[in-house]
Design an enzyme around this catalytic site. Structure first.
Site, PDB file in Angstrom:
ATOM      1  N   THR A  98      67.412  22.606  21.792  1.00  0.00           N
ATOM      2  CA  THR A  98      67.043  21.733  22.905  1.00  0.00           C
ATOM      3  C   THR A  98      67.854  21.979  24.180  1.00  0.00           C
ATOM      4  OG1 THR A  98      66.527  19.416  23.423  1.00  0.00           O
ATOM      5  CG2 THR A  98      68.657  19.854  22.358  1.00  0.00           C
ATOM      6  N   TYR A  99      68.926  22.764  24.108  1.00  0.00           N
ATOM      7  CA  TYR A  99      69.741  23.002  25.297  1.00  0.00           C
ATOM      8  C   TYR A  99      68.972  23.873  26.283  1.00  0.00           C
ATOM      9  CZ  TYR A  99      73.747  21.282  22.558  1.00  0.00           C
ATOM     10  OH  TYR A  99      74.605  20.526  21.792  1.00  0.00           O
ATOM     11  N   SER A 100      68.649  23.283  27.427  1.00  0.00           N
ATOM     12  CA  SER A 100      67.846  23.961  28.453  1.00  0.00           C
ATOM     13  C   SER A 100      66.591  24.577  27.833  1.00  0.00           C
ATOM     14  CB  SER A 100      68.653  25.039  29.189  1.00  0.00           C
ATOM     15  OG  SER A 100      69.558  24.454  30.094  1.00  0.00           O
ATOM     16  N   ALA A 101      65.964  23.792  26.934  1.00  0.00           N
ATOM     17  CA  ALA A 101      64.702  24.198  26.311  1.00  0.00           C
ATOM     18  C   ALA A 101      64.783  25.592  25.692  1.00  0.00           C
ATOM     19  CB  ALA A 101      63.564  24.139  27.326  1.00  0.00           C
ATOM     20  N   GLY A 102      65.897  25.862  25.037  1.00  0.00           N
ATOM     21  CA  GLY A 102      66.051  27.135  24.335  1.00  0.00           C
ATOM     22  C   GLY A 102      66.757  28.219  25.123  1.00  0.00           C
TER      23      GLY A 102
END
Length: 323
Positions: free
Chosen positions: A56-60
């Protein structure tokens, strides 16, 4: 660099785990790929071999940046951890949660972004109240047996939930959680009441997130709200630096920093490094200078009286981070 065995995994990891939440483009304070590369390479130069990210960090983007950099190094030397629970690059009903479908598809996406066949540590990113833990553990156990995952871990939750998950794994002969990633720092020590004793008893490795209180322990109390990162934390309603003893703790960290000719962050990290509850705090930074300082903090030897002095003002605070 100093190394330790991570719980029951048997893996030898650096006593600093580099947190990669700052990689990507989700916020102004985050690092692009070139900047992230510089930070990871400096970490490896220091002997850091433990890296934590999440789908989920910066959408991958964080996973992709970390994977691109590590692809140029000996993969066998690195220990990589990622997480599942919240949505990654796509956002739909089954991109969230800990169902078998979500775990299997998100793990596949994470491995692809990381450029790896196997992730060393796959962690659930909080508890999923909509999915029975038996379902989650069976899916994770299958991932271990497929060779997609070596070890599994958990993150902030109630101690009774964690104990239940361990019992279910034991009862069904499934892979059990071997690490706990929970919120723990000088101004938030609620985990000492129940979770950390469970981890000690079960030989679970502890890797605290936000060991500097999202920056609260790195500068005088009055200056905390002046940074870009603190604006983000305050906007998110993060309360774990607002306990009745927090200002006194902050003052004492400043005082000892002066005595040791160190920064406040180094004193707060030295407390983590000497803490018997902690295997490797997750140090997230967007600065080479701050990373260098974190490594230097390994050389600070706080006396028992210093530790008691830092801990004395603590008072109970509201539980944060379990949902």
């Amino acid at each position: 660099m100093e190394y330790t065995t991570l719980g029951s995994t048997g893996m030898e990891v650096s006593k600093i785990c580099l947190g990669c939440m700052s990689f990507g483009s989700g916020h102004d304070w985050m690092l692009d790929e070139d900047e992230g590369r510089e930070l990871v390479e400096r970490a490896i130069d220091h002997g850091i071999n433990f890296f934590d990210t999440a789908n989920t960090y910066s959408a991958g983007e964080s996973e992709a940046i970390l994977g691109n950099v590590l692809s140029e190094y000996d993969r066998d030397r690195q220990v990589v951890a990622t997480k599942v629970r919240f949505s990654g690059a796509t956002d739909h009903r089954n991109a969230v949660g800990l169902s078998r479908k979500t775990i299997e598809q998100e793990l596949e996406h994470s491995l692809d972004r990381l450029g790896m066949d196997t992730v060393d540590l796959y962690q659930i990113h909080r508890w999923d109240y909509s999915t029975p833990i038996e379902t989650t553990l069976h899916a994770l156990d299958d991932a271990v047996h497929r060779g997609d995952v070596r070890h599994i871990g958990a993150s902030s939750m109630w101690a009774h939930q964690f104990e239940h998950a361990l019992d279910v794994a034991d009862d069904h002969g499934l892979a059990r959680f071997e690490t706990m990633q929970d919120l723990y720092h000088l101004a938030y020590r609620e985990e000492e009441r129940e979770m950390l004793p469970v981890c000690r008893r079960e030989n679970v490795g502890v890797m605290p997130w936000s060991p500097l209180g999202a920056g609260y322990l790195t500068r005088p109390h009055a200056e905390f709200a002046t940074t870009t990162r603190s604006e983000h934390e305050l906007d998110e309603g993060v309360p774990y630096h607002e306990g009745p003893g927090s200002e006194a703790i902050n003052d004492r960290v400043q005082e000892l920093a002066d005595e040791y000719d160190a920064t406040m962050a180094q004193i707060a990290l030295a407390w983590q490094f000497q803490n018997e509850n902690v295997d490797a705090p997750i140090v997230g930074t967007s600065s080479i200078e701050h990373l260098d300082a974190a490594v230097a903090a390994l050389d600070i030897d706080l006396s028992d009286s210093d530790v008691e002095y830092l801990e004395a003002p603590y008072h109970p605070v509201a539980i944060y981070g379990h949902d």
